[in-house]
Design a protein around this motif. Structure first.
Motif, PDB file in Angstrom:
ATOM      1  N   GLN A 177     -11.968 -38.203  29.295  1.00 50.11           N
ATOM      2  CA  GLN A 177     -12.040 -37.462  30.558  1.00 50.11           C
ATOM      3  C   GLN A 177     -10.785 -36.628  30.694  1.00 50.11           C
ATOM      4  O   GLN A 177      -9.699 -37.062  30.323  1.00 50.11           O
ATOM      5  N   GLU A 178     -10.951 -35.409  31.269  1.00 52.43           N
ATOM      6  CA  GLU A 178      -9.817 -34.514  31.477  1.00 52.43           C
ATOM      7  C   GLU A 178      -9.778 -34.092  32.935  1.00 52.43           C
ATOM      8  O   GLU A 178     -10.810 -33.873  33.553  1.00 52.43           O
ATOM      9  N   SER A 179      -8.591 -33.979  33.425  1.00 54.89           N
ATOM     10  CA  SER A 179      -8.400 -33.481  34.789  1.00 54.89           C
ATOM     11  C   SER A 179      -8.424 -31.955  34.763  1.00 54.89           C
ATOM     12  O   SER A 179      -7.943 -31.343  33.816  1.00 54.89           O
ATOM     13  N   PRO A 180      -9.003 -31.302  35.774  1.00 51.59           N
ATOM     14  CA  PRO A 180      -9.064 -29.818  35.743  1.00 51.59           C
ATOM     15  C   PRO A 180      -7.709 -29.187  35.733  1.00 51.59           C
ATOM     16  O   PRO A 180      -7.544 -28.073  35.238  1.00 51.59           O
ATOM     17  N   THR A 181      -6.713 -29.845  36.284  1.00 49.87           N
ATOM     18  CA  THR A 181      -5.379 -29.249  36.357  1.00 49.87           C
ATOM     19  C   THR A 181      -4.547 -29.579  35.146  1.00 49.87           C
ATOM     20  O   THR A 181      -3.437 -29.096  34.997  1.00 49.87           O
ATOM     21  N   GLY A 182      -5.024 -30.424  34.291  1.00 48.06           N
ATOM     22  CA  GLY A 182      -4.254 -30.864  33.127  1.00 48.06           C
ATOM     23  C   GLY A 182      -4.528 -30.013  31.914  1.00 48.06           C
ATOM     24  O   GLY A 182      -5.511 -29.299  31.836  1.00 48.06           O
ATOM     25  N   ARG A 183      -3.655 -30.125  30.932  1.00 49.94           N
ATOM     26  CA  ARG A 183      -3.795 -29.431  29.654  1.00 49.94           C
ATOM     27  C   ARG A 183      -3.765 -30.442  28.528  1.00 49.94           C
ATOM     28  O   ARG A 183      -3.151 -31.502  28.638  1.00 49.94           O
ATOM     29  N   LYS A 184      -4.425 -30.133  27.434  1.00 49.34           N
ATOM     30  CA  LYS A 184      -4.399 -31.006  26.275  1.00 49.34           C
ATOM     31  C   LYS A 184      -3.087 -30.841  25.546  1.00 49.34           C
ATOM     32  O   LYS A 184      -2.486 -29.775  25.548  1.00 49.34           O
ATOM     33  N   GLU A 198       5.274 -20.123  27.044  1.00 44.38           N
ATOM     34  CA  GLU A 198       4.025 -19.696  26.450  1.00 44.38           C
ATOM     35  C   GLU A 198       3.037 -19.277  27.527  1.00 44.38           C
ATOM     36  O   GLU A 198       2.291 -18.299  27.396  1.00 44.38           O
ATOM     37  N   LYS A 199       2.995 -20.051  28.597  1.00 42.10           N
ATOM     38  CA  LYS A 199       2.097 -19.683  29.694  1.00 42.10           C
ATOM     39  C   LYS A 199       2.479 -18.344  30.286  1.00 42.10           C
ATOM     40  O   LYS A 199       1.604 -17.518  30.606  1.00 42.10           O
ATOM     41  N   LEU A 200       3.754 -18.146  30.444  1.00 43.79           N
ATOM     42  CA  LEU A 200       4.194 -16.881  31.006  1.00 43.79           C
ATOM     43  C   LEU A 200       3.836 -15.716  30.067  1.00 43.79           C
ATOM     44  O   LEU A 200       3.408 -14.645  30.496  1.00 43.79           O
ATOM     45  N   LYS A 201       3.999 -15.964  28.758  1.00 43.93           N
ATOM     46  CA  LYS A 201       3.652 -14.932  27.789  1.00 43.93           C
ATOM     47  C   LYS A 201       2.169 -14.643  27.832  1.00 43.93           C
ATOM     48  O   LYS A 201       1.725 -13.491  27.777  1.00 43.93           O
ATOM     49  N   GLN A 202       1.343 -15.724  27.901  1.00 40.73           N
ATOM     50  CA  GLN A 202      -0.106 -15.512  27.948  1.00 40.73           C
ATOM     51  C   GLN A 202      -0.480 -14.782  29.236  1.00 40.73           C
ATOM     52  O   GLN A 202      -1.357 -13.890  29.233  1.00 40.73           O
ATOM     53  N   LEU A 203       0.150 -15.193  30.338  1.00 42.72           N
ATOM     54  CA  LEU A 203      -0.143 -14.509  31.590  1.00 42.72           C
ATOM     55  C   LEU A 203       0.251 -13.031  31.511  1.00 42.72           C
ATOM     56  O   LEU A 203      -0.482 -12.137  31.987  1.00 42.72           O
ATOM     57  N   LYS A 204       1.382 -12.789  30.862  1.00 45.30           N
ATOM     58  CA  LYS A 204       1.829 -11.399  30.709  1.00 45.30           C
ATOM     59  C   LYS A 204       0.869 -10.629  29.833  1.00 45.30           C
ATOM     60  O   LYS A 204       0.522  -9.480  30.098  1.00 45.30           O
ATOM     61  N   ALA A 205       0.382 -11.302  28.800  1.00 43.76           N
ATOM     62  CA  ALA A 205      -0.571 -10.632  27.901  1.00 43.76           C
ATOM     63  C   ALA A 205      -1.871 -10.368  28.608  1.00 43.76           C
ATOM     64  O   ALA A 205      -2.512  -9.327  28.413  1.00 43.76           O
ATOM     65  N   GLU A 262      11.332 -33.549  24.892  1.00 43.44           N
ATOM     66  CA  GLU A 262      10.153 -33.357  25.742  1.00 43.44           C
ATOM     67  C   GLU A 262      10.393 -32.243  26.762  1.00 43.44           C
ATOM     68  O   GLU A 262       9.514 -31.394  27.014  1.00 43.44           O
ATOM     69  N   MET A 263      11.564 -32.206  27.344  1.00 45.57           N
ATOM     70  CA  MET A 263      11.868 -31.141  28.304  1.00 45.57           C
ATOM     71  C   MET A 263      11.894 -29.775  27.623  1.00 45.57           C
ATOM     72  O   MET A 263      11.436 -28.774  28.207  1.00 45.57           O
ATOM     73  N   GLN A 264      12.403 -29.753  26.385  1.00 44.14           N
ATOM     74  CA  GLN A 264      12.383 -28.487  25.652  1.00 44.14           C
ATOM     75  C   GLN A 264      10.958 -28.029  25.396  1.00 44.14           C
ATOM     76  O   GLN A 264      10.625 -26.832  25.526  1.00 44.14           O
ATOM     77  N   ASN A 265      10.066 -29.007  25.057  1.00 50.11           N
ATOM     78  CA  ASN A 265       8.667 -28.651  24.832  1.00 50.11           C
ATOM     79  C   ASN A 265       8.026 -28.123  26.105  1.00 50.11           C
ATOM     80  O   ASN A 265       7.225 -27.178  26.088  1.00 50.11           O
ATOM     81  N   LYS A 266       8.345 -28.778  27.235  1.00 47.12           N
ATOM     82  CA  LYS A 266       7.783 -28.306  28.506  1.00 47.12           C
ATOM     83  C   LYS A 266       8.272 -26.896  28.822  1.00 47.12           C
ATOM     84  O   LYS A 266       7.491 -26.046  29.283  1.00 47.12           O
ATOM     85  N   LEU A 267       9.554 -26.673  28.575  1.00 54.52           N
ATOM     86  CA  LEU A 267      10.056 -25.309  28.808  1.00 54.52           C
ATOM     87  C   LEU A 267       9.360 -24.315  27.883  1.00 54.52           C
ATOM     88  O   LEU A 267       9.009 -23.199  28.295  1.00 54.52           O
ATOM     89  N   TRP A 268       9.117 -24.737  26.638  1.00 52.43           N
ATOM     90  CA  TRP A 268       8.425 -23.841  25.711  1.00 52.43           C
ATOM     91  C   TRP A 268       6.994 -23.591  26.154  1.00 52.43           C
ATOM     92  O   TRP A 268       6.480 -22.488  26.055  1.00 52.43           O
ATOM     93  N   VAL A 269       6.342 -24.622  26.697  1.00 49.79           N
ATOM     94  CA  VAL A 269       4.971 -24.452  27.190  1.00 49.79           C
ATOM     95  C   VAL A 269       4.967 -23.466  28.356  1.00 49.79           C
ATOM     96  O   VAL A 269       4.080 -22.606  28.481  1.00 49.79           O
TER      97      VAL A 269
END
Length: 801
Positions: free
Chosen positions: A746-753, A607-614, A597-604
């Motif tokens: 219901q989804e929280s605005p700060t959460g991700r699927k 990914e966020k950093l890559k998307q932000l960079k893109a 799970e921690m590896q997945n979070k690090l990968w997420v």
């Protein structure tokens, strides 16, 4: 198979049975030893016939009496020479005391005992064996004998004297004016006889009538008089069934003659008293066969109880001898066993005759009787030692008889006394000699005038002498009367003095009788206390045995508990070891999952950093497309979901009704449903809301809706609306086939699927991230059938994950 000392067939003669069984007991009786003979068996097996006999063929009892009197007939003492006391002993009276006793008994208004020359009652006259001259050998001729008989019965565990006048009047049931027995008073216990123990530890019945008899006929008539008072009744198994145990006791007292062989020695130590008890036991019976009721049922219960006590005593005696035990024998539980306690302890010889009925109905009871009789043969009792001799020379009676015969012969030869002394002349002869002699009265001539005057003169002289003698006789009579009067006065004075002494003696005797009564009462009280103490001791022994058994059971229970505890400890240790290893594996699995799970979070994050960079580096801005369009354009890999189980429909599917006809829904919301505060709420018109599916609701509707809530991975409530069609089955029930699932969440605005598929190892920086929803397919089917516990036909099918 059972073995006995002798077995007799149904055609055996009474004489053969007597010689084999009863004759040795009569010989021991004459030798001064005690004996007991009793008949045992089921009801109607012939016990009373064996003991008493039948007309023309006497039983054991009359034959025993005949043998006794045939043996001691010429050596019997006169009546009342032997006198029984109230302490089961015997005394010897002198001839004068016996004569006074006979005169006193003859003056009393009591029924006399039948004599030997009296005509017998024809009812039992032919039962006495007249031809059998059986007698015992080696009878001591230097002894004198006396026979006493008594007859008692044990009825309902009470002892009654059958020879006592009106002895059975007090036990008759009381009746009221309606000619029915009084309630709770049908049988009032009378004043029965008690049992006591003499100085030789022999049991006896004090106050029992004991009759001295001198012949077989007299003794049997006494027995028959008591036999008429014995209780018999009619039952289903026996027309004349004995309802009590009868005991006929024959006591034989014998004492030696003195050295001259003339008089009886009055030394009490030389007197021997032996007895033979002839017992006719009542038969054991089963109430379901005799159909006894009321008093007959009570009698049967007491009879069976006394026989059971007899059997228990024999069994305990056998166990004590075989195994060396010292168990207490319960003689006092029954009057029957208590009366003959000394016989079972070795004071006498015991013989038992077992009567068996060959009928098939009595087979089981006869087997029990034979088993008990065989067991009694194993009981051995100690025999008493023979009584020592008196020390006088034998043959005294014979020598005395020879001396008397020789003396009478000499008197007859000499015609007078033995010494030859002249007898004194009588007074009448002296008076006749003193008178003048009469002259000759012969007349030879008619003219003789001398003879008659001489005769007249002689007669006148005789007349004068007679008058003189009469006067002298009158004087003598007067003198004698005077002397008699003086003697009477002296006798009267002596009688007055003797009367005064007798009154004093009577006072002393009255005081002694009062003292004896007081001591008797004290003895009774002590006997009652002893009986209570024995019962208390028996109760304590029973409690002790019960406590010992309970202690042993508690010990065994503690041992079982200790063994169970040890097994439980071993089992718990194994479970602890197994649980420990299991939790170690679980912890390792959870650590690995957490690392993933921690590896997945690090990968997420990467990914966020890559998307932000893109996004930062991207120059032309393109409008974003929604996830539905991306999903339709790119056939990306979908999550693998389990396929539904193949299940055949319960019935032929029917076509769905048109919407114009109007659909009705079953809105199934469980009781655990939590309402959400969202703006969009599912609203279904014409719905039947239910908390649990029912056949009635499904029969009214065409569509089915199940509202299911679960907790999503992000902690929010996810609501699933599972839809299906309702069909009717061949069995008359309703079936539901699910067709679609709608998911509301219901989804929280700060959460991700959460990504439902594995990440692409080489993501395209120009491509947008793809996210998928939850599975839209469902492999769940719910079927309603008649008779189900959850409702009219409910079944749930799902593929195990």
């Amino acid at each position: 198979q059972y073995s006995f000392k002798a077995v007799f067939g149904p055609l055996v003669l009474q004489q053969e049975l007597f010689e084999a069984v009863a004759k040795p007991l009569v010989e021991d009786l004459i030798r001064g030893k005690n004996g007991l003979l009793f008949t045992y068996g089921v009801t109607g097996s012939g016990k009373t016939h064996t003991m008493t006999g039948s007309p023309g063929d006497g039983g054991l009892l009359p034959r025993c009496l005949a043998m006794v009197f045939n043996s001691i007939g010429p050596f019997q003492a006169k009546r009342f020479v032997f006198k029984l006391d109230d302490k089961n002993g015997v005394e010897v009276q002198s001839e004068v005391e016996a004569l006074l006793e006979r005169q006193r008994r003859e003056a009393l208004p009591i029924p006399k005992t039948p004599g030997g020359k009296r005509q017998l009652d024809p009812e039992f006259a032919d039962m006495i064996p007249a031809q059998d001259r059986c007698r015992a050998e080696e009878v001591d001729e230097d002894n004198v004998y006396g026979v006493f008989v008594s007859y008692i019965e044990i009825y309902n565990n009470y002892i009654y004297d059958l020879l006592e006048e009106n002895s059975t009047e007090s036990i008759k049931p009381k009746w009221n004016s309606c000619n029915t027995p009084v309630r709770n008073g049908d049988f009032v216990p009378p004043q029965s006889k008690i049992l006591r123990e003499d100085q030789n530890h022999n049991m006896y019945v004090p106050g029992c009538t004991e009759v001295e008899v001198k012949s077989t006929e007299e003794a049997f008539e006494v027995f028959w008089r008591g036999q008429k008072k014995r209780r018999i009744a009619h039952t289903q198994l026996n027309r004349e069934s004995s309802r009590s145990h009868s005991v006929f006791i024959v006591k034989l007292a014998q004492a030696p003659l003195d050295a001259d062989g003339d008089k009886v020695l009055q030394e009490k130590e030389q007197i021997v008293l032996s007895q033979l008890s002839l017992v006719d036991l009542a038969g054991s019976e089963r109430t379901h066969r005799t159909r006894a009721e009321g008093s007959r049922l009570r009698e049967a219960g007491n009879i069976n109880q006394s026989l059971m006590t007899l059997r228990t005593c024999i069994e305990i005696l056998r166990e004590n001898q075989l195994y060396g035990l010292n168990k207490m024998v319960p003689y006092r539980d029954s009057k029957l066993t208590h009366l003959f306690k000394n016989y079972f302890d070795g004071e006498g010889k015991v013989r038992m005759i077992v009567c068996v009925n060959p009928t098939a109905e009595d087979y089981e009871e006869s087997l029990q009787v034979l088993r008990f009789a065989e067991m009694t043969q194993e009981v051995e009792v100690a025999r008493p030692m023979d009584r020592p001799l008196c020390g006088l020379s034998p043959g005294r009676r014979l020598r005395n008889q020879e001396f008397r015969e020789e003396l009478s012969r000499k008197l007859e030869m000499r015609g007078g006394p033995v010494g030859g002394e002249p007898e004194e002349p009588l007074a009448a002869e002296l008076h006749l000699q003193s008178l003048p002699p009469l002259p000759s009265c012969e007349l030879l001539d008619i003219h003789d005038e001398e003879t008659l005057p001489k005769l007249i003169q002689a007669l006148e002289q005789r007349q004068k002498a007679r008058k003189a003698l009469a006067e002298e006789l009158a004087r003598t009579v007067l003198d004698i009367k005077t002397a008699l009067q003086e003697f009477d006065s002296s006798v009267a004075s002596k009688e007055n003095s003797m009367q005064g002494k007798l009154t004093e003696k009577e006072k002393i005797i009255t005081g002694q009788q009062a003292e004896l009564e007081r001591r008797d009462k004290k003895i009774k009280t002590l006997e009652y206390k002893i009986e209570i103490l024995e019962k208390t001791a028996a109760i304590y022994e029973e409690d002790k045995r019960g406590l010992q058994q309970e202690l042993e059971s508690q010990g065994l229970r503690l041992q079982r508990h200790a063994a169970d505890r040890r097994r439980l400890e071993a089992r718990l240790q194994g479970m602890v070891a197994e649980t420990s290893s299991k939790w170690e594996k679980e912890c390792e699995r959870r650590v690995a999952a957490k690392q993933l799970e921690m590896q997945n979070k690090l990968w997420v994050k990467d990914e966020k950093l890559k998307q932000l960079k893109a996004i930062v580096t991207e120059r032309p801005e393109r409008p974003e497309r929604n996830s539905r369009e991306k999903e339709r354009e790119k056939p990306g890999p979908r999550s693998v979901s389990p396929s539904p189980l193949p299940s055949a429909p319960a019935a032929r599917l029917r076509r769905r009704r048109s919407r114009s006809a109007g659909e009705r829904w079953v809105d199934h919301r469980p009781a655990s449903h939590i309402p959400t505060e969202t703006l969009l709420q599912p609203r279904i018109p014409k719905a039947v809301p239910v908390a649990a599916p029912s056949e009635k609701a499904l029969a009214k509707c065409d569509r089915y809706l199940l509202t299911h809530q679960e907790l999503a991975s992000d902690g929010e409530i996810r609501t699933k609306l599972i839809k299906g069609d309702v069909f009717q089955t061949r069995g008359g029930g309703q079936a539901v086939q699910f067709t679609d699932i709608e998911t509301l969440r219901q989804e929280s605005p700060t959460g991700r699927k959460r990504r439902s598929s594995l990440p692409d190892p080489d993501p395209d920086p120009d491509a947008d991230s793809e996210w998928t929803d939850v599975e839209t397919r469902c492999s769940v089917a719910l079927e309603m059938r008649a008779g189900s516990a959850l409702g009219p036909g409910f079944q749930h099918h799902a593929q195990p994950k």
